[in-house]
Design a protein around this motif. Structure first.
Motif, PDB file in Angstrom:
ATOM      1  N   VAL A   5      16.199 106.384  -2.016  1.00  0.00           N
ATOM      2  CA  VAL A   5      15.849 104.983  -1.775  1.00  0.00           C
ATOM      3  C   VAL A   5      15.105 104.856  -0.450  1.00  0.00           C
ATOM      4  O   VAL A   5      15.241 105.688   0.447  1.00  0.00           O
ATOM      5  N   LYS A   6      14.322 103.777  -0.338  1.00  0.00           N
ATOM      6  CA  LYS A   6      13.668 103.471   0.936  1.00  0.00           C
ATOM      7  C   LYS A   6      13.526 101.956   1.052  1.00  0.00           C
ATOM      8  O   LYS A   6      13.487 101.237   0.056  1.00  0.00           O
ATOM      9  N   GLY A   7      13.447 101.474   2.305  1.00  0.00           N
ATOM     10  CA  GLY A   7      13.303 100.045   2.540  1.00  0.00           C
ATOM     11  C   GLY A   7      13.729  99.683   3.948  1.00  0.00           C
ATOM     12  O   GLY A   7      14.145 100.540   4.754  1.00  0.00           O
ATOM     13  N   GLY A   8      13.667  98.395   4.263  1.00  0.00           N
ATOM     14  CA  GLY A   8      13.982  97.920   5.611  1.00  0.00           C
ATOM     15  C   GLY A   8      15.445  97.956   5.971  1.00  0.00           C
ATOM     16  O   GLY A   8      15.804  97.691   7.125  1.00  0.00           O
ATOM     17  N   ASN A   9      16.304  98.271   5.008  1.00  0.00           N
ATOM     18  CA  ASN A   9      17.744  98.337   5.291  1.00  0.00           C
ATOM     19  C   ASN A   9      18.254  99.766   5.484  1.00  0.00           C
ATOM     20  O   ASN A   9      19.459  99.970   5.658  1.00  0.00           O
ATOM     21  N   ILE A  10      17.356 100.750   5.464  1.00  0.00           N
ATOM     22  CA  ILE A  10      17.781 102.141   5.646  1.00  0.00           C
ATOM     23  C   ILE A  10      18.127 102.392   7.117  1.00  0.00           C
ATOM     24  O   ILE A  10      17.348 102.072   8.016  1.00  0.00           O
ATOM     25  N   PHE A  11      19.288 102.984   7.348  1.00  0.00           N
ATOM     26  CA  PHE A  11      19.806 103.165   8.700  1.00  0.00           C
ATOM     27  C   PHE A  11      18.916 104.058   9.558  1.00  0.00           C
ATOM     28  O   PHE A  11      17.951 104.654   9.076  1.00  0.00           O
ATOM     29  N   GLN A  12      19.276 104.183  10.835  1.00  0.00           N
ATOM     30  CA  GLN A  12      18.438 104.894  11.795  1.00  0.00           C
ATOM     31  C   GLN A  12      18.823 106.363  11.977  1.00  0.00           C
ATOM     32  O   GLN A  12      18.192 107.076  12.737  1.00  0.00           O
ATOM     33  N   GLY A  13      19.873 106.797  11.285  1.00  0.00           N
ATOM     34  CA  GLY A  13      20.316 108.183  11.406  1.00  0.00           C
ATOM     35  C   GLY A  13      21.782 108.248  11.783  1.00  0.00           C
ATOM     36  O   GLY A  13      22.440 107.229  11.996  1.00  0.00           O
ATOM     37  N   TYR A  14      22.301 109.475  11.860  1.00  0.00           N
ATOM     38  CA  TYR A  14      23.704 109.684  12.224  1.00  0.00           C
ATOM     39  C   TYR A  14      23.829 109.968  13.715  1.00  0.00           C
ATOM     40  O   TYR A  14      23.070 110.778  14.272  1.00  0.00           O
ATOM     41  N   LEU A  15      24.793 109.335  14.334  1.00  0.00           N
ATOM     42  CA  LEU A  15      25.037 109.528  15.760  1.00  0.00           C
ATOM     43  C   LEU A  15      25.438 110.974  16.039  1.00  0.00           C
ATOM     44  O   LEU A  15      26.321 111.529  15.362  1.00  0.00           O
ATOM     45  N   ASN A  16      24.787 111.579  17.020  1.00  0.00           N
ATOM     46  CA  ASN A  16      25.138 112.940  17.486  1.00  0.00           C
ATOM     47  C   ASN A  16      25.094 113.983  16.376  1.00  0.00           C
ATOM     48  O   ASN A  16      25.786 115.003  16.448  1.00  0.00           O
ATOM     49  N   ASN A  17      24.303 113.746  15.329  1.00  0.00           N
ATOM     50  CA  ASN A  17      24.299 114.688  14.203  1.00  0.00           C
ATOM     51  C   ASN A  17      22.891 114.800  13.617  1.00  0.00           C
ATOM     52  O   ASN A  17      22.633 114.354  12.485  1.00  0.00           O
ATOM     53  N   PRO A  18      21.971 115.393  14.366  1.00  0.00           N
ATOM     54  CA  PRO A  18      20.593 115.509  13.873  1.00  0.00           C
ATOM     55  C   PRO A  18      20.483 116.345  12.604  1.00  0.00           C
ATOM     56  O   PRO A  18      19.616 116.092  11.769  1.00  0.00           O
ATOM     57  N   LYS A  19      21.367 117.333  12.437  1.00  0.00           N
ATOM     58  CA  LYS A  19      21.310 118.175  11.243  1.00  0.00           C
ATOM     59  C   LYS A  19      21.574 117.339   9.984  1.00  0.00           C
ATOM     60  O   LYS A  19      20.819 117.418   9.005  1.00  0.00           O
TER      61      LYS A  19
END
Length: 608
Positions: free
Chosen positions: A426-440
């Motif tokens: 999925v994609k759109g304006g509600n997709i989060f910015q990523g996981y905190l402290n977990n780039p992998k």
């Protein structure tokens, strides 16, 4: 169909953040009622836009006076109550990031979330929560402040900030931009440690404004019938938070109910009288089963079942008409429906307060027949699908063309894509910015704007999504057969006596299941058959009860091939619980943990 895109109907504002709506509401219509607040005497009192703005501003001053700064992370550990929403918007006013914590979380879970997010302060509901944090505080060096709602945290903070000018708060609020992080919500952690999802002000504004705009019939104002909802979903869950934000931005009256049990919830539904509710399928199942048990006790189960059949057929006819595939209910069906509306359906609506015409359901799959029944009974349950990572709903059924048994179409401004292996992207304006402290984990999940959900699904010719299972939960038998457990488990759970079902069989010769019982339903079942009360150990050996559960298993097996069917099952004496580490706070099964605790029972299923 492999991909479906829905054109946008709302875009987040180019400047500002979530708290601006509180101040805009008060400026535009100071006397508009935005909250209903239940007092200690049990009575509901109105809170106007101006009153809420003033409370938020005073609390924001107190937070600044107590050392909370722009960008600080502050945890909230509480049940759903008015003060949570008050703290949310006060923290967003000063630019802080809110870290919600389920009130049932263990000390180790709390330690992980508060340490991983580096919170500098926490607000808890009562002394038990304070003691939970206190037991791990020596391992939280960044935690400087702890407030307790039941010890008058609001009054304490309000008094602390009395010396500050309003302008101090306004400066902080004006510094917030849509891409600022609003909240860090930890996933439920079914397969490992929870991950902190970074959700921005823009994510929540896009989601809330889209839902309000597209589902206008649910939220529309009518003269003498102002929209209102009673929020009983956990505010630690993204669905509850989205509802909170949408109601404030949409100027919809909202009440809070901290208890999900029927004894507390039903009286408040009757007193608050919402026009719509947002819930998980479990709530609708309970309402339906309560009606059925009441009919059975009064000897009217036959008429009730007939009413259910009429409601389902009536709803199916309306559904077909909405898609241009039928003329709608026949004259005879309309007459039957009108009769049962007075005898049965009105009572179902009355159980939800009497004014509910729409409901939104998410969190897990709803049985198609159950959705049809409620629609036929005058309550349109709009099922949707989403994740913490999608800021709640990414798909939902439109009110004018609901396809029961699916989770609807992509919400406006988003796209749903089915990958080659069946995974939903999925994609759109509600997709989060990523996981905190977990780039992998972020890199494994986000791909050039696309979110790989980990769920398997399919799109029909009209772009309606059906979820068929979790990619990581696919079982592979020793014979090489791949089996998705979700649909089997859901169908077994349809039986009123079944509380939970977990399908096992990975690297085993065939599929089997562990089943737990609904204690209320079993008690009623025993009474209706004039059987004596049985202990849990006696219940699991009762041959009549085993026959009932077997019927549920046989019904589930009709959905799959013989190689995928449940060959045998075992009834357990106790339900899986969060307290014993077998459920997530959002009531999802922790499969590995369950199979570990019940290893002996699983082994017994495969003894020749």
């Amino acid at each position: 169909m492999r991909e479906f895109t829905n054109p946008a109907v709302a875009t987040p504002p180019p400047v500002g953040g979530l708290a601006d709506a509180v101040f805009d509401n008060a400026r535009d219509d100071a006397r508009h009622v935005v909250f209903g607040r239940k007092g200690a005497d049990g009575r509901w009192r109105d809170v106007t836009a101006a009153q809420f703005r003033d409370e938020v501003q005073r609390l924001a001053k107190g937070l600044l006076a107590q050392g909370v700064r722009f960008g600080d992370r502050v945890a909230i550990m509480s049940r759903t109550r008015y003060e949570w929403t008050l703290f949310d918007f006060a923290l967003w006013t000063v630019g802080a990031q809110v870290v919600p914590v389920y009130p049932t979380s263990s000390a180790e879970q709390v330690l992980w979330m508060l340490h991983d997010s580096g919170v500098s302060a926490a607000m808890v509901e009562h002394e038990d929560h304070a003691m939970t944090i206190g037991s791990v505080v020596d391992r939280l060096p960044q935690l400087r402040r702890l407030w307790q709602l039941d010890a008058d945290a609001v009054g304490e903070l309000t008094a602390a900030g009395e010396h500050l000018d309003d302008e101090v708060v306004d400066r902080h609020r004006r510094a917030i931009t849509p891409d600022s992080i609003a909240t860090i919500i930890y996933t439920s952690g079914t397969t490992g440690r929870p991950k902190g999802c970074l959700i921005s002000h823009a994510n929540l504004m896009f989601e809330a404004d889209t839902v309000i705009a597209r589902w206008d019939p649910v939220f529309r104002r009518r003269r003498g019938d102002e929209p209102a909802t009673l929020l009983f979903l956990p505010l630690a869950h993204v669905f509850g938070r989205m509802v909170e934000v949408a109601c404030v931005r949409g100027r919809i009256k909202i009440g809070h109910q901290p208890n999900l049990n029927a004894t507390a919830l039903l009286p408040d539904l009757a007193a608050f009288r919402p026009t719509f509710i947002l819930a998980v399928p479990y709530i609708f199942e309970k309402i339906f089963q309560a009606g059925l048990r009441k009919a059975e006790r009064s000897g009217k189960d036959g008429p009730f079942e007939k009413a259910v059949d009429v409601a389902v057929r009536y709803a199916e006819a309306l559904e077909a008409k909405s898609f241009g595939r039928g003329p709608g209910p026949s004259a005879a069906l309309r007459m039957q429906h009108q009769l049962y509306d007075k005898l049965v359906y009105a009572k179902v609506r009355e159980a939800m307060g009497g004014r509910v015409r729409y409901a939104m359901s998410g969190g897990s799959a709803m049985d198609r027949r159950l959705g049809l029944f409620f629609f036929g009974a005058g309550v349109s349950v709009l099922e949707g699908y989403g994740l913490t990572e999608t800021t709640a709903a990414i798909t939902a059924n439109p009110p004018e063309r609901t396809r029961f048994g699916t989770v609807g179409q992509a919400i406006p401004g988003t796209t749903v894509h089915i990958a080659e292996d069946g995974e939903v992207w999925v994609k759109g304006g509600n997709i989060f910015q990523g996981y905190l402290n977990n780039p992998k984990a972020t890199d494994e999940t986000l791909h050039e704007g696309w979110l790989a959900t980990g769920d398997l699904g399919s799109l029909d010719e009209d772009g309606y999504l059906t979820i068929t299972g979790r990619k990581k939960e696919i079982l592979v038998t020793s014979g090489g057969k791949s089996v998705s457990p979700a649909q089997l488990e859901e169908r077994v759970r349809d039986h009123p006596l079944v509380a939970q079902c977990i399908v096992v069989g990975n690297d085993r010769p065939y599929i089997a299941a562990l089943v737990t019982l609904d204690s209320d339903a079993v008690e009623h079942w025993l009474a209706m058959r004039e059987k004596p009360s049985l202990s849990p150990a006696e219940l699991v050996r009762d041959p009549d009860l085993e026959t009932e559960v077997r019927r549920a298993v046989v019904a589930a097996n009709t959905l799959v091939s013989q190689a995928e069917s449940i060959r045998t099952f075992r009834i357990l004496a106790h339900q899986f619980s969060e307290e014993h580490g077998l459920l997530t706070p959002s009531l999802k099964l922790k499969r590995k943990a369950i199979e570990g605790v019940y290893a002996a029972e699983v082994e017994a299923l495969y003894r020749s």
